[in-house]
Design an enzyme around this catalytic site. Structure first.
Site, PDB file in Angstrom:
ATOM      1  N   LYS A  22       7.448  22.380   0.103  1.00  0.00           N
ATOM      2  CA  LYS A  22       8.735  23.019   0.406  1.00  0.00           C
ATOM      3  C   LYS A  22       9.831  22.488  -0.510  1.00  0.00           C
ATOM      4  O   LYS A  22      10.608  23.263  -1.090  1.00  0.00           O
ATOM      5  CB  LYS A  22       9.128  22.761   1.864  1.00  0.00           C
ATOM      6  CG  LYS A  22      10.538  23.237   2.230  1.00  0.00           C
ATOM      7  CD  LYS A  22      10.898  22.892   3.656  1.00  0.00           C
ATOM      8  CE  LYS A  22      11.549  21.532   3.782  1.00  0.00           C
ATOM      9  NZ  LYS A  22      13.012  21.559   3.539  1.00  0.00           N
ATOM     10  N   ASN A  23       9.902  21.176  -0.650  1.00  0.00           N
ATOM     11  CA  ASN A  23      11.008  20.570  -1.387  1.00  0.00           C
ATOM     12  C   ASN A  23      10.909  20.774  -2.892  1.00  0.00           C
ATOM     13  O   ASN A  23      11.855  20.465  -3.619  1.00  0.00           O
ATOM     14  CB  ASN A  23      11.106  19.080  -1.066  1.00  0.00           C
ATOM     15  CG  ASN A  23      11.589  18.838   0.361  1.00  0.00           C
ATOM     16  OD1 ASN A  23      12.195  19.710   0.972  1.00  0.00           O
ATOM     17  ND2 ASN A  23      11.303  17.662   0.893  1.00  0.00           N
ATOM     18  N   CYS A 116      19.107  20.659   8.824  1.00  0.00           N
ATOM     19  CA  CYS A 116      18.817  19.733   9.916  1.00  0.00           C
ATOM     20  C   CYS A 116      20.004  18.813  10.177  1.00  0.00           C
ATOM     21  O   CYS A 116      20.660  18.352   9.249  1.00  0.00           O
ATOM     22  CB  CYS A 116      17.597  18.873   9.575  1.00  0.00           C
ATOM     23  SG  CYS A 116      16.031  19.738   9.710  1.00  0.00           S
ATOM     24  N   ARG A 121      25.170  14.735   4.688  1.00  0.00           N
ATOM     25  CA  ARG A 121      24.553  14.923   3.372  1.00  0.00           C
ATOM     26  C   ARG A 121      25.558  15.675   2.501  1.00  0.00           C
ATOM     27  O   ARG A 121      25.444  16.872   2.284  1.00  0.00           O
ATOM     28  CB  ARG A 121      23.234  15.691   3.517  1.00  0.00           C
ATOM     29  CG  ARG A 121      22.213  14.923   4.342  1.00  0.00           C
ATOM     30  CD  ARG A 121      20.827  15.451   4.172  1.00  0.00           C
ATOM     31  NE  ARG A 121      20.604  16.634   4.977  1.00  0.00           N
ATOM     32  CZ  ARG A 121      19.427  17.258   5.084  1.00  0.00           C
ATOM     33  NH1 ARG A 121      18.391  16.796   4.426  1.00  0.00           N
ATOM     34  NH2 ARG A 121      19.294  18.307   5.839  1.00  0.00           N
ATOM     35  N   ASP A 304      11.185  11.169   4.783  1.00  0.00           N
ATOM     36  CA  ASP A 304      10.543  12.328   5.412  1.00  0.00           C
ATOM     37  C   ASP A 304       9.221  11.988   6.099  1.00  0.00           C
ATOM     38  O   ASP A 304       8.627  12.850   6.760  1.00  0.00           O
ATOM     39  CB  ASP A 304      10.302  13.431   4.377  1.00  0.00           C
ATOM     40  CG  ASP A 304      11.552  14.264   4.121  1.00  0.00           C
ATOM     41  OD1 ASP A 304      12.549  14.065   4.834  1.00  0.00           O
ATOM     42  OD2 ASP A 304      11.529  15.111   3.209  1.00  0.00           O
ATOM     43  N   ARG A 396      10.232  25.683   9.530  1.00  0.00           N
ATOM     44  CA  ARG A 396      11.024  25.593   8.299  1.00  0.00           C
ATOM     45  C   ARG A 396      10.258  24.868   7.198  1.00  0.00           C
ATOM     46  O   ARG A 396      10.468  25.146   6.016  1.00  0.00           O
ATOM     47  CB  ARG A 396      12.348  24.850   8.559  1.00  0.00           C
ATOM     48  CG  ARG A 396      13.380  25.625   9.368  1.00  0.00           C
ATOM     49  CD  ARG A 396      14.697  24.854   9.438  1.00  0.00           C
ATOM     50  NE  ARG A 396      15.081  24.439   8.099  1.00  0.00           N
ATOM     51  CZ  ARG A 396      15.511  23.218   7.780  1.00  0.00           C
ATOM     52  NH1 ARG A 396      15.593  22.285   8.699  1.00  0.00           N
ATOM     53  NH2 ARG A 396      15.841  22.932   6.534  1.00  0.00           N
TER      54      ARG A 396
END
Length: 416
Positions: A22-23, A116, A121, A304, A396
């Protein structure tokens, strides 16, 4: 709203195919804004965040052909230089359209991002870097308005290591005039994957994989073909699952070389692993040994993976300490794990876990993406039935997690 119903106590056995990261996929999709040519992407994961990003990119005029794990992008007809609030509010990675739009078209309007609720951030490092490249930026009504005639290369030193900040500035710098030097750059494999794609598109980048990136701007980028890197966080999550439940699973389509910190801690927990070029076999037959760790930027222990390792530590034979240094609000899963019978206390940035002999099923609620995964692991290790609510967080970032786990013996079903 969907829920997961899990009957714990099942050992895992079989094979799981790891999806694309995903990232890595999200910034790589945004790179489609940098060129009028075709960007042919494979190993794109089937995720809610990916669907959201494709919808956002589509409304700019980017042409999209999506077939399973293959996506073809064409940026020859982009006519809307905006990322509106209703698309950005659920996904912080939407900020990644800012750099490419500004660099190629000289203008962008992007809503301040959401995502999230794991802590502050800020996007100030993105803005600071783009201003250093010559952009004029103002924030008004919850939107970032950015303009420039032409970005010009410069030396940028970010105040902190920021993954999305590095990605945004890297993409912008590829089309800036002259040389840009990014100091204190993030070294995550997902950043490296983006940089490797940009090189395929004609960008000139030196120092890939290091904390100092040197970019020589080019007049334009062209199309390319690229396979998204394997998801190291999904890999680590499933390894934690077998460490907590016991069993014997093989993960394929993965990468061993980008998981060093997590693999070291899994070995310390007692997980027995063997490796091939793109696979990991993991076996667990005993109660986990507790491990303590401190999250930090790559190549250190990833934030993570913090919640997933904590889930294993809850049933370990002894006490452990976990210190979270990246996000100030990433312990929201603790009270939910304690509902399952875990014994976790928080002292500032440190969680102290006293391992218990067993967890017991209970209704719990997911609070963010990785917390969702940790609750799935804890529920699979618990006795009895657990219902996990608000699993839209899970969707997600994990590609059909319950389907993959069911195929290797977990008793887990989605309730519509």
């Amino acid at each position: 709203m969907d829920k997961l119903l899990i009957q714990g106590g099942q050992r895992l056995s079989g094979e799981i195919v790891i999806s694309g990261a995903k990232n890595a996929a999200l910034p790589i999709l945004c790179a489609g804004l940098l060129t009028a040519g075709d960007l042919e992407l494979s190993n794109v994961p089937h995720l809610h965040d990916v669907a959201t990003m494709l919808k956002l990119l589509g409304q700019t005029g980017l042409k999209i052909a999506h077939d399973g794990e293959r996506v073809v992008l064409n940026g020859s007809a982009i006519d809307t230089l905006e990322a509106p609030y209703d698309m950005v509010k659920t996904m912080r990675a939407s900020i990644l359209v800012l750099g490419p739009l500004l660099a190629r078209f000289g203008e962008a309007k992007v809503s301040l991002p959401g995502g999230c609720a794991i802590g502050s951030r800020p996007v100030d490092q993105h803005i600071k870097g783009l201003e250093a490249l010559g952009a004029e930026i103002r924030i008004e009504g919850g939107y970032i308005y950015a303009k420039c005639k032409k970005l010009k290369g410069t030396r940028i030193v970010t105040d902190m290591i920021t993954v999305t900040g590095t990605e945004n500035l890297l993409m912008a710098a590829t089309l800036a005039e002259g040389e840009t030097i990014l100091e204190n750059a993030a070294r995550e494999p997902e950043v490296t994957d983006l940089a490797n794609l940009l090189v395929k598109m004609g960008a000139k980048i030196e120092g890939i994989g290091s904390d100092r990136l040197v970019i020589q701007g080019v007049a334009e980028l062209h199309g390319a073909a690229h396979a998204v890197i394997a998801d190291r966080i999904e890999t680590g999550t499933f390894l934690c699952a077998v460490a907590a439940t016991g069993g014997d699973i093989t993960l394929t389509n993965t990468r061993v070389d980008i998981l060093d910190a997590a693999l070291d801690k899994l070995r310390d927990m007692g997980l027995v692993m063997t490796f091939g070029p793109d696979w990991i076999r993991a076996q667990m037959s005993a109660r986990p040994t507790p491990v303590s760790f401190r999250t930090t930027e790559y190549p250190g222990f990833p934030t993570d993976m913090q919640a997933q390792f904590m889930a294993v530590n809850t049933i370990a034979a002894g006490a452990s300490r976990v210190t979270e240094t990246i996000f100030e609000n990433r312990y929201m899963h603790v009270q939910e794990m304690n509902r399952l019978g875990a014994a976790i206390t928080i002292e500032g940035k440190t969680a102290i876990i006293a391992g218990v002999a067993r967890l017991r099923g209970a209704p719990v609620m997911a609070t963010d993406l990785r917390a969702s995964a940790s609750l799935v692991i804890a529920a699979m290790a618990a006795e009895g039935e657990t219902v996990i609510e608000r699993i839209y967080h899970l969707d997600r970032g994990y590609d059909r997690m319950e389907v993959k786990l069911s195929a290797v013996g977990a008793n887990i079903v989605r309730i519509k």
